[in-house]
Design an enzyme around this catalytic site. Structure first.
Site, PDB file in Angstrom:
ATOM      1  N   GLY A 213       0.790  -1.226   0.000  1.00  0.00           N
ATOM      2  CA  GLY A 213       0.000   0.000   0.000  1.00  0.00           C
ATOM      3  C   GLY A 213       0.821   1.275   0.000  1.00  0.00           C
ATOM      4  O   GLY A 213       0.280   2.367  -0.166  1.00  0.00           O
TER       5      GLY A 213
ATOM      6  N   CYS B  41     -28.458  -9.089 -16.284  1.00  0.00           N
ATOM      7  CA  CYS B  41     -27.828  -8.838 -17.590  1.00  0.00           C
ATOM      8  C   CYS B  41     -28.773  -9.283 -18.700  1.00  0.00           C
ATOM      9  O   CYS B  41     -29.262 -10.412 -18.694  1.00  0.00           O
ATOM     10  CB  CYS B  41     -26.503  -9.597 -17.690  1.00  0.00           C
ATOM     11  SG  CYS B  41     -25.781  -9.539 -19.365  1.00  0.00           S
TER      12      CYS B  41
ATOM     13  N   CYS C  85     -26.882 -12.447 -20.615  1.00  0.00           N
ATOM     14  CA  CYS C  85     -26.600 -13.748 -20.006  1.00  0.00           C
ATOM     15  C   CYS C  85     -27.407 -14.003 -18.746  1.00  0.00           C
ATOM     16  O   CYS C  85     -27.348 -15.083 -18.178  1.00  0.00           O
ATOM     17  CB  CYS C  85     -25.112 -13.882 -19.691  1.00  0.00           C
ATOM     18  SG  CYS C  85     -24.599 -12.965 -18.205  1.00  0.00           S
TER      19      CYS C  85
ATOM     20  N   CYS D 284     -23.566  -7.104 -18.784  1.00  0.00           N
ATOM     21  CA  CYS D 284     -22.328  -7.275 -18.011  1.00  0.00           C
ATOM     22  C   CYS D 284     -21.227  -6.378 -18.556  1.00  0.00           C
ATOM     23  O   CYS D 284     -21.010  -6.316 -19.760  1.00  0.00           O
ATOM     24  CB  CYS D 284     -21.797  -8.705 -18.121  1.00  0.00           C
ATOM     25  SG  CYS D 284     -22.760  -9.932 -17.269  1.00  0.00           S
TER      26      CYS D 284
ATOM     27  N   CYS E  14     -19.337 -12.575 -19.436  1.00  0.00           N
ATOM     28  CA  CYS E  14     -20.671 -12.626 -20.044  1.00  0.00           C
ATOM     29  C   CYS E  14     -20.691 -13.598 -21.218  1.00  0.00           C
ATOM     30  O   CYS E  14     -21.596 -14.430 -21.340  1.00  0.00           O
ATOM     31  CB  CYS E  14     -21.058 -11.219 -20.502  1.00  0.00           C
ATOM     32  SG  CYS E  14     -22.763 -11.036 -21.005  1.00  0.00           S
TER      33      CYS E  14
END
Lengths: 277, 258, 363
Positions: free
Chosen positions: A29, A238, A241, A263, A269
Site C-alpha cells: 500500500g 444482464c 446472459c 455485463c 458474459c
C-alpha cells in the site's frame, strides 16, 4: 519494431522499475516513487500500467488487457497491440488463461488465482490529495499514520447525503497500515482486493508512483461501524446472459431513453452465454 | 495528587543567530494548574510555547513530561513522529487565530470529530453525539453542527477551536493569546468558559498573553517575561497586587482599571 | 435484440488511415520536406527541441511534419523517441561565455564592451502582414543587402554583464556546484520536494513556454513582484564537449545554438549583509528568447524560499509550478477524459439514483 528491446523498455529501466515493485510489495500500500519514462502512449492513458507490465512480462506470459471490463474497448486494443508488437507474447481475452492482466477501471468477475498478476492503471495515487495538495505534507501524513482526515471525508458525506458518497476509487486500508486508492474501480470491485490470491500491482506513470498488494493481504474499505461499506446492486439482470451477480453497464437503446443492462465484463458474459446455449 | 510535576522545564533557551528568543527559562507545571506567561511582544513568551509544542527547535534545555503511563519523556528531544502522536493524545494547542487551529473547509461537527477519528473512533453516531455534546459545552448552538466555520463569528470560531482541542481530553493545554482579536464582551464570556472547562477537566495549562486581565481570571501562577528572561514568578494575585521587579511594576501599573 | 458492440480494432485502423490522408492533405499541393521545416520554420523546430528535451533539428522537423504542426504532439513524439536512445554520459557544462554571438543585448547598460548586437530579431519589426511574402517574394529578400556581421571573436570582447556586476560584488554570487554531487536527471528519476535549483531549472527548461509565460507575466503584474531587469540576453553557438573515459580529455562533439538570459532582480540586504542584486536564469535550445526570459522570471520567483521571501503567489509555489509545467503530462491527463469512463459513471448513476430515492441499500 525490431529496433526496440523486448517490451520496448531497455533492461536498465526494467530493472529500476522491478526494484520499485519489490519495494512496493515489501511495504503493502505504500507509494514508491520511480523514474517514469516517456512512453509512446499519452500520460493519463495507462503509461504507468504499461511500464509495470513491460517490466514483469516474459516470453511465456499470456497477456489479457481490459478497459471498463471489456477486451474490445479502444484503449485496451491499443495497449494489447503494443505488447503484441513489442514482445510477441500470446494474448487472450480469457481471464482464466491469462498469467498477466492489465486493467483500467475493473477487476474481472472470474476469481483470480495464485500465480496471476493484475496490473492496475492509476490516474491519481494519493488518497489524501482531496484535502492536501502538497506532496511534502501528504508524505508526512502517511509516515505518521495521520489518517483522521480520511474518516472526516466519510463523516462529511454521511452528514450531507446520509451515506458515503464515493462510488469508485474508494479508499482502502492495506494490511492494517497504509491507506491506498485502488484506482477508479467501482466500489463493487473492492471486496475482490481483500486477500486476493493474485499479486496486485498499481502503476501511476504521470504521477510517477508504484504500489502493490501482495497475495493474501487484508484490504479493508474504510467505513464506520454504523455505516458499513456496501456495494452497488441492480434490480435488473444482464440482458444477454441473465447474471445477477456481475457489474452491469447501462446501454441506451432508443431515442426515448429506453435502456438495458449488460455485463461490463465481456469475457465473463460471453462464457456464461456459451454455457447457456 | 502526583509526586512530580506534569511538566518540568529547565534551562530552555532559543537563539535565532544573534537574536535571543528566550534564555534559561525554567518552571514546573502541576496537574490542574494554570500558568500565565506575560510580557510585551518580543518578550519571549510565545517562543516558549513554540519550543514546547515542537513548532521550533530549542537551542538548549529540557522539558520533561510525564506520560499517561507514568513514563517520562523530554519534549525537546523526542523524535517528531512520537511528538506528533503525543500531541494527538496528551496535549492540545489553542491558537490565537482560530483559523489556524481549525479546518475551514469541513463542518463544525467534523472539526470536533476529527481528533476522535484520528484516534480510531469508528462509530458515526457516537462521534456526532460527542461533537454535539462539546458544542453544547462551548455554548455553540447545536443546529450549527453542519455549518462551515467560515460562517461563524470570531468568538464562535474560537470556541469551536477550543472544543476541537479538548474533545480528546488532553492533560495539558497550550494557549496563545486565546482572547486576542475578540472584542471585550466576547472575551469575558470566553474567559469564563475557559475557566470552567479547565477546572472541570482538571487541565494543566500554559496561557501566553500580554493581557493581565486574562491572567487574573485564568492563571494560578504567573511568569513575567522580559527580553527573553523570566524576571519574576509567583502566585498571580501576589504579582498583580504587589509586584516586586521594576518591570512587573511597570506592567501592572500600565493596565487601565476596568 | 441488443448485440454487444465490437470492432474496436478495425475502427482504430481505419482512423489511422484517415489520419495519414489528412496529414498529407490535397495531393496536388507539394509535400513538405524536412529541410523546408528546418530552414523556414526554425523557431518552431527550436521550441520542439527545447520542450522535447532533445537537440536534433532533423528529428524535430520530422516530428512536426508527423504531428501535422501540432506542437504538443511533436514534443511528445520527440520525447518518446528520446526514451529509447542509449546514454553515453554527461557533457561538460557549456560555456556561454565563449559563445559565437549572433545577438547580444542588455537593458541594464546603455553600452558595454562588445556592444549591443541586435541580430535577427522581431523586436523592431512592424507587425504588418507582408503580402509580398504570400506571393513568394522571400527568395528576393534573402539576397537584398548584406546583414551586419557580428564580431567573430566572442571571447575577449563580450564579457557577461552579470560577471561585471559580480566583480563589484553588486550581485549575489552563484554558488559553485559541489563537483561530487550528481546532477539530477528528471528524465530518469522523479522530482522530489523540496526541489533543489538544478532540478527546478531542468523542469523549467522542458516546461511549456505558454504556461511559464503566464506565470512570468503574473510576477510582473504584482503576483510576486521581483523587479526584473534584463541584464543580458545572448544567443549564438556553443561547443558541446564530452570527456570520454578512454581518452581522459575533452573532445568537442557538436556545436549547438542556445539562447541565454540573465535577469538582474530585486536587491536585498540586511544589517549584517550588504545589499546585492539577485538573479534569475534561463537557457533554451536555438533562438528562444521569450522562453529564456520567462524561464528566468519563474526561476527567480521560485527562489523566493531561499531568499527569505514569503511565497504568496502561484509563480512562487514550487509544487504548483513544477507539477504543472510539463505539457506532455498535462495534455495526456486532460485528454484522457476522452477515454471511456462509463463504468465509474455507472457507479455514480446508481448512487445518485439511490440518493434521490432516499433508499438505503442492504449491506
Amino acid at each position: 519494431m525490431s529496433a526496440y528491446n523486448f517490451a520496448y523498455l531497455d533492461e536498465q529501466t526494467k530493472r529500476m522499475i522491478r526494484r520499485a515493485i519489490l519495494k512496493a510489495i515489501a511495504i503493502p500500500g505504500y507509494q514508491v516513487p520511480f523514474g517514469s519514462r516517456e512512453m509512446p502512449l499519452s500520460y493519463g492513458w495507462g503509461t504507468g500500467g504499461v511500464q509495470v507490465t513491460a517490466s514483469v512480462i516474459g516470453p511465456d506470459d499470456v497477456l489479457k488487457v481490459i478497459d471498463q471490463g471489456a477486451d474490445d474497448t479502444t484503449n485496451a486494443v491499443s495497449i494489447r497491440h503494443f505488447f503484441a508488437r513489442t514482445t510477441g507474447v500470446r494474448t487472450t481475452t480469457r481471464t482464466d488463461e491469462a498469467t498477466l492482466i492489465q486493467t483500467r477501471h475493473r477487476i474481472p468477475e472470474t476469481p483470480l488465482c495464485a500465480g496471476q498478476i493484475m496490473v492496475f492503471q492509476v490516474p491519481i495515487p494519493e488518497p489524501l490529495r482531496w484535502l492536501e495538495p502538497r506532496e511534502t505534507e501528504t508524505r508526512t501524513m502517511h509516515a505518521l499514520e495521520e489518517y483522521g482526515v480520511m474518516h472526516v471525508r466519510l463523516y462529511e458525506d454521511i452528514t450531507q447525503h446520509g451515506r458515503v458518497a464515493t462510488a469508485y476509487d474508494y479508499p482502502v486500508r492495506v494490511n492494517g497500515r497504509y491507506i491506498m486508492r485502488p484506482s477508479p474501480i467501482p466500489k463493487f470491485d473492492n471486496p475482490k482486493l481483500d486477500r486476493s490470491p493474485a499479486l496486485l500491482l498499481f502503476g501511476a506513470g504521470r504521477e510517477k508512483r508504484i504500489y502493490a498488494v501482495p497475495p493474501w493481504t487484508p484490504v479493508k474499505s474504510l467505513d464506520f461501524d454504523d455505516h458499513p461499506f456496501t456495494i452497488e446492486r441492480w434490480e435488473e439482470a444482464c440482458a444477454l446472459c441473465g447474471s445477477r451477480e456481475s457489474f452491469l453497464d447501462e446501454v441506451i437503446v432508443d431515442d426515448k431513453g429506453g435502456r438495458i443492462f449488460v455485463c461490463s465484463d465481456t469475457d465473463y458474459c460471453g462464457r456464461r452465454r456459451e454455457h447457456l446455449a | 495528587m502526583s509526586e512530580r510535576p506534569l511538566l518540568a522545564v529547565r534551562g530552555l533557551t532559543k537563539r535565532y543567530g544573534e537574536r535571543t528568543g528566550c534564555v534559561d527559562v525554567g518552571f514546573d507545571l502541576w496537574p490542574g494548574e494554570v500558568i500565565g506567561v506575560v510580557g510585551e511582544s518580543g518578550s519571549g513568551k510565545t517562543t516558549i510555547l513554540h519550543c514546547l509544542s515542537g513548532r521550533t527547535a530549542a537551542t538548549a534545555g529540557s522539558a520533561t513530561f510525564v506520560q499517561r503511563d507514568g513514563t517520562v519523556v523530554d519534549l525537546l528531544r523526542m523524535p517528531e513522529a512520537a511528538r506528533r502522536r503525543l500531541a494527538r493524545t496528551d496535549w492540545a494547542m489553542v491558537q490565537q487565530n482560530p483559523r489556524d487551529g481549525l479546518r475551514m473547509s469541513v463542518t463544525a461537527g467534523a472539526n470536533v470529530g476529527e481528533p476522535l477519528m484520528a484516534l480510531g473512533a469508528r462509530h458515526y453516531g457516537e462521534i456526532r453525539g460527542r461533537a454535539l455534546d462539546w458544542l453544547g459545552q462551548v455554548e455553540i448552538p447545536l443546529d450549527r453542527i453542519d455549518d462551515l466555520p467560515a460562517t461563524f463569528s470570531g468568538g464562535m470560531q474560537q470556541r469551536l477551536q477550543i472544543a476541537r482541542s479538548l474533545v480528546t481530553r488532553p492533560r495539558m493545554v497550550f494557549m496563545d493569546e486565546p482572547t486576542g482579536g475578540l472584542d471585550v464582551s466576547v472575551q469575558a464570556r470566553l474567559l469564563d468558559l475557559l475557566r470552567g472547562l479547565v477546572a472541570d477537566l482538571g487541565l494543566a495549562a500554559i496561557v501566553v498573553t500580554h493581557d493581565l486581565a486574562v491572567t487574573r481570571l485564568l492563571a494560578h501562577r504567573l511568569l513575567v517575561m522580559r527580553g527573553g528572561e523570566i524576571v519574576e514568578s509567583g502566585l498571580t494575585d501576589q504579582i498583580l497586587d504587589d509586584p516586586q521587579h521594576p518591570y512587573s511594576q511597570l506592567l501592572v501599573s500600565s493596565v487601565l482599571p476596568p | 435484440m441488443y448485440v454487444a458492440v465490437k470492432g474496436g480494432e478495425q475502427a482504430i485502423e481505419a482512423a489511422h488511415r484517415l489520419l495519414a490522408q489528412e496529414r498529407r492533405g490535397d495531393p496536388a499541393v507539394p509535400e513538405l520536406s524536412l529541410a523546408q521545416i528546418e530552414e523556414q520554420l526554425a523557431l518552431l523546430v527550436d521550441r520542439v527541441m527545447a520542450e522535447g528535451s532533445l537537440h536534433d533539428r532533423e528529428l524535430a522537423a520530422l516530428a512536426i511534419k508527423q504531428a501535422r504542426g501540432d506542437l504538443l504532439e511533436a514534443v511528445f513524439l520527440l520525447r518518446a523517441y528520446r526514451t529509447t536512445l542509449p546514454r553515453f554520459g554527461a557533457s561538460e557544462p557549456i560555456d556561454t561565455g565563449s559563445m559565437t554571438i549572433r545577438r547580444r543585448i542588455s537593458a541594464t547598460f546603455k553600452d558595454l564592451p562588445g556592444g549591443q548586437i541586435l541580430g535577427p530579431t522581431f523586436d523592431y519589426t512592424h507587425r504588418l502582414l507582408d503580402f509580398d511574402l504570400a506571393a513568394g517574394a522571400d527568395a528576393e529578400l534573402a539576397g537584398a543587402g548584406e546583414p551586419t556581421s557580428a564580431p567573430d571573436d566572442g571571447e575577449a570582447s563580450m564579457p557577461r554583464v552579470v560577471d561585471l556586476l559580480d566583480r563589484e560584488g553588486l550581485i549575489e554570487a552563484e554558488e559553485p556546484d559541489d563537483e561530487s554531487d550528481p546532477v539530477p536527471d528528471l528524465t530518469r528519476a522523479p522530482l522530489r520536494f523540496p526541489a533543489d535549483r538544478a532540478a527546478r531549472l531542468q523542469n523549467l527548461a522542458r516546461g511549456d513556454e505558454g504556461f511559464l509565460l503566464s506565470l512570468g507575466y503574473s510576477t510582473q503584474r504584482g503576483y510576486g513582484r521581483n523587479h526584473p531587469f534584463a541584464g543580458e540576453i545572448r544567443l549564438g553557438d556553443v561547443d558541446v564537449e564530452l570527456v570520454p573515459e578512454e581518452l581522459g580529455f575533452a573532445v568537442t562533439i557538436a556545436a549547438i545554438g542556445v539562447t541565454e538570459c540573465h535577469l538582474v532582480n530585486q536587491f536585498r540586504g540586511s544589517a549584517t549583509a550588504p545589499a546585492q542584486f539577485t538573479r534569475g536564469y534561463g537557457l533554451a535550445f536555438g533562438e528562444a528568447e521569450r522562453k529564456a526570459m520567462v524561464m528566468a522570471l519563474v526561476d527567480r520567483a521560485l527562489r523566493g524560499r531561499e531568499l527569505g521571501e514569503t511565497p504568496a503567489s502561484p509563480a512562487q509555489d514550487e509544487e504548483f509550478v513544477l507539477y504543472h509545467s510539463d505539457n506532455v503530462e498535462a495534455s495526456g491527463f486532460v485528454q484522457h477524459l476522452k477515454l471511456p469512463h462509463y463504468v465509474d459513471f455507472q457507479s455514480e448513476l446508481v448512487l445518485v439514483r439511490n440518493l434521490r430515492a432516499g433508499t438505503e441499500p442492504a449491506p
